[in-house]
Design a protein around this motif. Structure first.
Motif, PDB file in Angstrom:
ATOM      1  N   LEU A 161      -6.600  -3.144  -2.374  1.00  0.00           N
ATOM      2  CA  LEU A 161      -6.129  -3.179  -0.990  1.00  0.00           C
ATOM      3  C   LEU A 161      -7.173  -2.602  -0.032  1.00  0.00           C
TER       4      LEU A 161
ATOM      5  N   LEU B 226      -4.769   0.117  -5.162  1.00  0.00           N
ATOM      6  CA  LEU B 226      -5.291   0.705  -3.932  1.00  0.00           C
ATOM      7  C   LEU B 226      -6.751   0.333  -3.717  1.00  0.00           C
TER       8      LEU B 226
ATOM      9  N   TRP C 244       0.836  -1.205   0.000  1.00  0.00           N
ATOM     10  CA  TRP C 244       0.000   0.000   0.000  1.00  0.00           C
ATOM     11  C   TRP C 244       0.870   1.253   0.000  1.00  0.00           C
TER      12      TRP C 244
END
Length: 379
Positions: free
Chosen positions: A148, A145, A107
């Motif tokens: 995640l 992203l 991340w």
């Protein structure tokens, strides 16, 4: 004319850098491609850019099209994209912020990649010149992203380790390769190849640097920018969430504007009106990653973000009392202004702006909307 659906004019917001970073950067890269691709408000793609998706899985011949032109651009710039990732990875490894191939480290690296065009926009102000590789990397990192965020919201441990194939399969199973307007424009082999390269960068024992012929400009400064933006994002989530629950408790009208300044306002509203919603559940994703750079300004911002988070929980626990909530709200506002001022200082230092804007409580009302505790509603 303001073509982007944003309630504040660009002329107003560009002199308030802590807010300016949330203004949609709907610009084009050097090759003329929109940074937002099919999500662009002002740069319409040609119908020739789209084809029916030929790739296997849920995307195969989906009713939503695939952006073939975006895929061609990524494939063309793949070597430079990996070189940029290398430079970000090296800086993070040197600061011992990645090295164990965990999800939170993935991340950290992809958040830098996603925000790097915003850094170029902030540095240049005008005219905007976003290089093609940085733009393509940002688009790919945006997808990671999103993946995640789904994992963290589903309470996947941030320190767990996932392979590129596992991440791709998760995205497939969770329908994350099907976007709002179009499907993901890359074959599984390309997705896993780039994911593998990024994951390798988070392994300190491998140091996969490859050809460093094309390094990102000022990578350490970009890391500071991305971390400051993340802290600002976290602060705004806490502020807007608390503003929303106090309006629900004590207000008579919706606190959500038809056109809102903060991009996660509707995410907050949709979540907090659902059953069994709590602030701690909402904050789960945004509080996953704490400050990871040794910088006094960032550490001070982090301290105040944690402070307003604690105050937010106090307000949530006292929604049966207007007076107690009102008392805590003013403490939250004071700390939020400190955060704004620190973030503004960081960004002004980067852009060499000497006239640092001084934030006041009216700025919070203008950007987010009035709180339920205000004596007057500001236009």
């Amino acid at each position: 004319m303001n073509n982007i659906p944003h309630p504040l004019s660009l002329e107003y917001i560009k002199y308030r850098l802590a807010f300016y970073i949330f203004y949609p950067p709907d610009y084009t890269s050097i090759n003329g491609r929109a940074l937002f691709e099919g999500r662009s408000y002002v740069h319409q793609l040609s119908s020739e850019d789209y084809v029916i998706c030929p790739y296997s899985g849920e995307r195969h011949r989906h009713t939503k099209p695939m952006n073939r032109a975006a895929l061609k651009s990524t494939a063309k710039n793949l070597t430079e994209i990996k070189d940029i990732i290398n430079s970000y990875g090296e800086m993070l490894r040197l600061q011992n912020q990645i090295g164990n191939e965990t999800l939170v480290e993935l991340w950290r690296l992809t958040y830098v990649g996603w925000t790097s065009p915003l850094f170029q926009v902030l540095k240049q102000r005008a005219p905007f010149v976003i290089d093609n590789s940085t733009a393509d990397l940002s688009k790919f990192c945006h997808g990671i992203l999103t993946l995640l965020r789904s994992l963290f919201e589903n309470k996947t441990p941030p320190l767990s380790k996932w392979t590129a194939k596992q991440l791709h399969d998760y995205a497939e199973n969770e329908h994350l390769l099907i976007g709002y307007k179009e499907v993901c424009a890359a074959p599984a082999t390309l997705i896993t190849s780039i994911l593998e390269h990024i994951i390798e960068q988070t392994n300190s024992s491998r140091w996969v640097n490859g050809n460093q012929g094309r390094l990102a400009e000022n990578p350490n400064e970009i890391l500071i920018f991305s971390q400051a933006r993340w802290l600002m994002e976290r602060a705004c989530i806490v502020y807007e969430s608390t503003r929303y629950i106090t309006h629900l408790a004590f207000g008579t009208s919706s606190p959500v504007k038809q056109r809102h300044s903060f991009p996660y306002t509707m995410t907050i509203a949709n979540y907090l009106t659902s059953e069994d919603s709590t602030l701690s559940k909402l904050y789960n994703y945004w509080l996953t990653n704490k400050t990871y750079l040794s910088n006094s300004d960032l550490e001070d911002i982090e301290f105040n973000v944690e402070k307003i988070t604690d105050i937010s929980y106090e307000i949530e626990s006292n929604l049966d009392s207007y007076d107690k909530s009102n008392k805590f709200w003013y403490l939250l506002e004071d700390s939020m202004l400190i955060i704004l001022q620190r973030v503004e200082t960081v960004f002004c230092t980067m852009t060499q702006v000497n006239d640092v804007y001084q934030y006041k409580k009216i700025d919070l009302s203008i950007f987010f909307g009035a709180s339920v505790f205000e004596k007057q509603t500001h236009a």
